[in-house]
Design a protein around this motif. Structure first.
Motif, PDB file in Angstrom:
ATOM      1  N   SER A 152       0.873  -1.180   0.000  1.00  0.00           N
ATOM      2  CA  SER A 152       0.000   0.000   0.000  1.00  0.00           C
ATOM      3  C   SER A 152       0.903   1.221   0.000  1.00  0.00           C
ATOM      4  O   SER A 152       2.095   1.140   0.325  1.00  0.00           O
ATOM      5  N   LYS A 153       0.322   2.371  -0.321  1.00  0.00           N
ATOM      6  CA  LYS A 153       1.150   3.578  -0.409  1.00  0.00           C
ATOM      7  C   LYS A 153       1.703   3.985   0.958  1.00  0.00           C
ATOM      8  O   LYS A 153       2.865   4.375   1.070  1.00  0.00           O
ATOM      9  N   ILE A 154       0.887   3.859   2.008  1.00  0.00           N
ATOM     10  CA  ILE A 154       1.382   4.230   3.332  1.00  0.00           C
ATOM     11  C   ILE A 154       2.413   3.211   3.820  1.00  0.00           C
ATOM     12  O   ILE A 154       3.438   3.579   4.401  1.00  0.00           O
ATOM     13  N   GLY A 155       2.175   1.930   3.543  1.00  0.00           N
ATOM     14  CA  GLY A 155       3.137   0.902   3.960  1.00  0.00           C
ATOM     15  C   GLY A 155       4.473   1.063   3.263  1.00  0.00           C
ATOM     16  O   GLY A 155       5.537   0.934   3.884  1.00  0.00           O
ATOM     17  N   PHE A 156       4.436   1.362   1.961  1.00  0.00           N
ATOM     18  CA  PHE A 156       5.661   1.594   1.211  1.00  0.00           C
ATOM     19  C   PHE A 156       6.399   2.802   1.776  1.00  0.00           C
ATOM     20  O   PHE A 156       7.623   2.764   1.957  1.00  0.00           O
ATOM     21  N   SER A 157       5.673   3.868   2.070  1.00  0.00           N
ATOM     22  CA  SER A 157       6.297   5.088   2.586  1.00  0.00           C
ATOM     23  C   SER A 157       6.896   4.874   3.964  1.00  0.00           C
ATOM     24  O   SER A 157       7.974   5.390   4.279  1.00  0.00           O
ATOM     25  N   VAL A 158       6.199   4.093   4.789  1.00  0.00           N
ATOM     26  CA  VAL A 158       6.703   3.785   6.134  1.00  0.00           C
ATOM     27  C   VAL A 158       7.995   2.984   6.050  1.00  0.00           C
ATOM     28  O   VAL A 158       8.986   3.315   6.717  1.00  0.00           O
ATOM     29  N   LEU A 159       8.008   1.927   5.232  1.00  0.00           N
ATOM     30  CA  LEU A 159       9.214   1.109   5.139  1.00  0.00           C
ATOM     31  C   LEU A 159      10.347   1.888   4.477  1.00  0.00           C
ATOM     32  O   LEU A 159      11.503   1.801   4.911  1.00  0.00           O
ATOM     33  N   ALA A 160      10.046   2.663   3.442  1.00  0.00           N
ATOM     34  CA  ALA A 160      11.077   3.480   2.798  1.00  0.00           C
ATOM     35  C   ALA A 160      11.688   4.464   3.792  1.00  0.00           C
ATOM     36  O   ALA A 160      12.910   4.680   3.806  1.00  0.00           O
ATOM     37  N   SER A 161      10.861   5.052   4.643  1.00  0.00           N
ATOM     38  CA  SER A 161      11.355   5.968   5.666  1.00  0.00           C
ATOM     39  C   SER A 161      12.237   5.242   6.669  1.00  0.00           C
ATOM     40  O   SER A 161      13.297   5.745   7.073  1.00  0.00           O
ATOM     41  N   HIS A 210      15.894   8.436  20.199  1.00  0.00           N
ATOM     42  CA  HIS A 210      15.117   9.180  19.199  1.00  0.00           C
ATOM     43  C   HIS A 210      14.780   8.281  18.011  1.00  0.00           C
ATOM     44  O   HIS A 210      13.638   8.282  17.518  1.00  0.00           O
ATOM     45  N   HIS A 211      15.743   7.491  17.564  1.00  0.00           N
ATOM     46  CA  HIS A 211      15.545   6.571  16.441  1.00  0.00           C
ATOM     47  C   HIS A 211      14.426   5.576  16.754  1.00  0.00           C
ATOM     48  O   HIS A 211      13.540   5.342  15.927  1.00  0.00           O
ATOM     49  N   ARG A 212      14.451   5.014  17.954  1.00  0.00           N
ATOM     50  CA  ARG A 212      13.414   4.043  18.347  1.00  0.00           C
ATOM     51  C   ARG A 212      12.041   4.722  18.440  1.00  0.00           C
ATOM     52  O   ARG A 212      11.024   4.127  18.075  1.00  0.00           O
ATOM     53  N   MET A 213      12.016   5.954  18.928  1.00  0.00           N
ATOM     54  CA  MET A 213      10.748   6.688  19.026  1.00  0.00           C
ATOM     55  C   MET A 213      10.130   6.893  17.646  1.00  0.00           C
ATOM     56  O   MET A 213       8.921   6.710  17.458  1.00  0.00           O
ATOM     57  N   LEU A 214      10.957   7.245  16.661  1.00  0.00           N
ATOM     58  CA  LEU A 214      10.442   7.457  15.303  1.00  0.00           C
ATOM     59  C   LEU A 214       9.963   6.145  14.684  1.00  0.00           C
ATOM     60  O   LEU A 214       8.937   6.121  13.991  1.00  0.00           O
ATOM     61  N   LEU A 215      10.688   5.067  14.922  1.00  0.00           N
ATOM     62  CA  LEU A 215      10.250   3.767  14.409  1.00  0.00           C
ATOM     63  C   LEU A 215       8.898   3.379  14.992  1.00  0.00           C
ATOM     64  O   LEU A 215       8.030   2.849  14.278  1.00  0.00           O
ATOM     65  N   HIS A 216       8.729   3.626  16.262  1.00  0.00           N
ATOM     66  CA  HIS A 216       7.443   3.330  16.907  1.00  0.00           C
ATOM     67  C   HIS A 216       6.323   4.136  16.266  1.00  0.00           C
ATOM     68  O   HIS A 216       5.226   3.628  16.023  1.00  0.00           O
ATOM     69  N   ARG A 217       6.608   5.390  15.964  1.00  0.00           N
ATOM     70  CA  ARG A 217       5.602   6.236  15.334  1.00  0.00           C
ATOM     71  C   ARG A 217       5.274   5.739  13.930  1.00  0.00           C
ATOM     72  O   ARG A 217       4.100   5.727  13.506  1.00  0.00           O
ATOM     73  N   LEU A 218       6.293   5.299  13.190  1.00  0.00           N
ATOM     74  CA  LEU A 218       6.060   4.755  11.855  1.00  0.00           C
ATOM     75  C   LEU A 218       5.169   3.519  11.912  1.00  0.00           C
ATOM     76  O   LEU A 218       4.258   3.348  11.092  1.00  0.00           O
ATOM     77  N   GLU A 219       5.406   2.648  12.877  1.00  0.00           N
ATOM     78  CA  GLU A 219       4.579   1.444  13.014  1.00  0.00           C
ATOM     79  C   GLU A 219       3.140   1.817  13.351  1.00  0.00           C
ATOM     80  O   GLU A 219       2.186   1.156  12.908  1.00  0.00           O
ATOM     81  N   ASP A 220       2.963   2.885  14.125  1.00  0.00           N
ATOM     82  CA  ASP A 220       1.607   3.337  14.460  1.00  0.00           C
ATOM     83  C   ASP A 220       0.819   3.739  13.222  1.00  0.00           C
ATOM     84  O   ASP A 220      -0.410   3.608  13.196  1.00  0.00           O
TER      85      ASP A 220
END
Length: 308
Positions: A106-115, A150-160
Motif C-alpha cells: 500500500s502507499k502508506i506501507g511503502f512510505s513507512v518502510l522506505a522511511s 530518538h531513532h526508536r521513538m520514530l520507528l514506533h511512530r512509523l509502526e503506528d
C-alpha cells in the motif's frame, strides 16, 4: 486490512527496524555494481590495531585474509540533518490489501518502510533525522536528532501509521508543507512521501515547495503511486463503483470508457509536477508501491553527494 493482520505482517519480519536493516545491508552489499562504488555506510578506512585499544571495531574478516589486526576508522560526524515528511491521508492507505499481501504494497506501507530504510542508513552514517506526519491536520512532528532513543521513538511512530488507518482524512499538503518549512531552521535534506492528491492550484503548490527550500534546504519529493490501478488504470470492463476514500464521493462507470482520457490527464499532471519541481531544483521521483527500495536509496545518496 485489520490491525492484527498488519502487526502479523510486521512481526513476520521480526519488526520494522530489522526489515529496514536487511534492505540497507542488501543494498550496500550490491553497491560495487552501482555508481557509488567505494561508498561505505560504516567506516572511512582501516588503521593498524595497537595493543591496548578497544577490540570493538577490529575487522575480523580482514584479519582472516591478512593475519594482521586492523580496526575500522570511522568518519567524523557528518552533521547531515534529514527531515522525513509522510502524507497520512486516506488516499495513502490505498490499495486495500489482501491477507496474503505485504504491508508495503500500500502507499502508506511503502512510505513507512522506505522511511525506516532511510533512517537505518542515516543511523549508520551517524546523521540526524526528524519526522513530520500530516493529513487534514499536522499529526506529528519530531525535530532532527541522532540518538538511539530518538531513532526508536520514530520507528514506533512509523509502526503506528500502519496500525491506525485513516478514515475519510483529506489531504492538505500545501498548508502543512508551509508549517513544516517554518519548523526546520537548520539546513537539512527534506524527503517527502506523498501521492500528491490535494486540493489547490499549481501556484499554491509551487509556493509551498519554494517555502520548503528556504534556508538552502535540499528537497526530494517521492511521488508514491500504485502503477497498476492509478497509473495504468488496469481494470476490466465490468461496471465499477469508484469511491473517493477522502471525500466519500461515488462514481459509477465502465473503466474502458474513460481509460484513454484518464491516462492522458494523468500523464499531463505528472509532466507538470515534474516541471514545477525541476524549475525549483527539487528532485522529483515517482515510485511504485511494492517495488524494491534501490531507487529510494540511490536517489538519497546522489542528492546527499550534491548537498555538500
Amino acid at each position: 486490512m485489520k490491525i492484527e493482520e498488519q502487526k502479523e505482517l510486521i512481526s513476520g519480519f521480526k519488526h520494522l527496524e530489522l526489515l529496514a536493516n536487511q534492505v540497507v545491508e542488501g543494498f550496500i552489499s550490491g553497491m560495487h555494481k552501482s555508481p557509488f562504488h567505494g561508498f561505505s555506510a560504516e567506516f572511512a578506512e582501516h588503521k593498524i590495531y595497537n595493543i591496548g585499544e578497544s577490540t570493538k571495531h577490529i575487522d575480523w574478516k580482514l584479519f582472516a585474509k591478512t593475519d594482521r589486526l586492523f580496526t575500522k576508522r570511522f568518519e567524523e560526524e557528518t552533521n547531515l540533518r534529514c527531515h522525513l515528511i509522510i502524507d497520512n491521508s486516506s488516499s495513502m492507505h490505498y490499495p486495500k490489501l489482501e491477507a496474503n499481501q505485504n504491508f508495503y504494497e500500500s502507499k502508506i506501507g511503502f512510505s513507512v518502510l522506505a522511511s525506516a530504510v532511510l533512517m537505518s542508513l542515516l543511523k549508520k552514517q551517524r546523521d540526524a533525522v526528524g519526522l513530520s506526519v500530516f493529513s487534514d491536520n499536522y499529526e506529528y512532528y519530531a525535530p532532527e536528532k541522532g540518538s538511539d532513543r530518538h531513532h526508536r521513538m520514530l520507528l514506533h511512530r512509523l509502526e503506528d501509521l500502519l496500525d491506525h488507518p485513516k478514515q475519510s482524512k483529506a489531504t492538505d499538503t500545501i498548508t502543512f508543507l508551509h508549517q513544516v518549512a517554518e519548523k526546520i531552521h537548520r539546513r537539512s535534506m527534506i524527503v517527502i512521501f506523498t501521492d500528491m492528491f490535494q486540493d489547490g492550484n499549481q501556484e499554491e503548490l509551487l509556493n509551498a515547495l519554494q517555502h520548503l527550500k528556504h534556508n538552502k534546504h535540499k528537497v526530494v519529493l517521492f511521488h508514491v503511486i500504485d502503477d497498476k490501478t492509478e497509473l495504468n488504470f488496469d481494470f476490466d470492463n465490468t461496471p465499477r463503483k469508484f469511491i473517493d476514500v477522502e471525500s466519500g464521493e461515488v462514481v459509477n462507470l465502465f473503466a474502458e470508457n474513460v481509460k484513454e482520457e484518464y491516462e492522458k490527464n494523468l500523464k499531463d499532471y505528472f509532466k507538470n509536477l515534474s516541471l514545477v519541481c525541476a524549475q525549483n531544483k527539487i528532485k522529483y521521483v515517482p515510485v511504485n508501491v511494492g517495488a524494491n527500495f534501490d531507487k529510494i536509496l540511490t536517489t538519497y545518496l546522489a542528492e546527499k553527494q550534491m548537498f555538500g
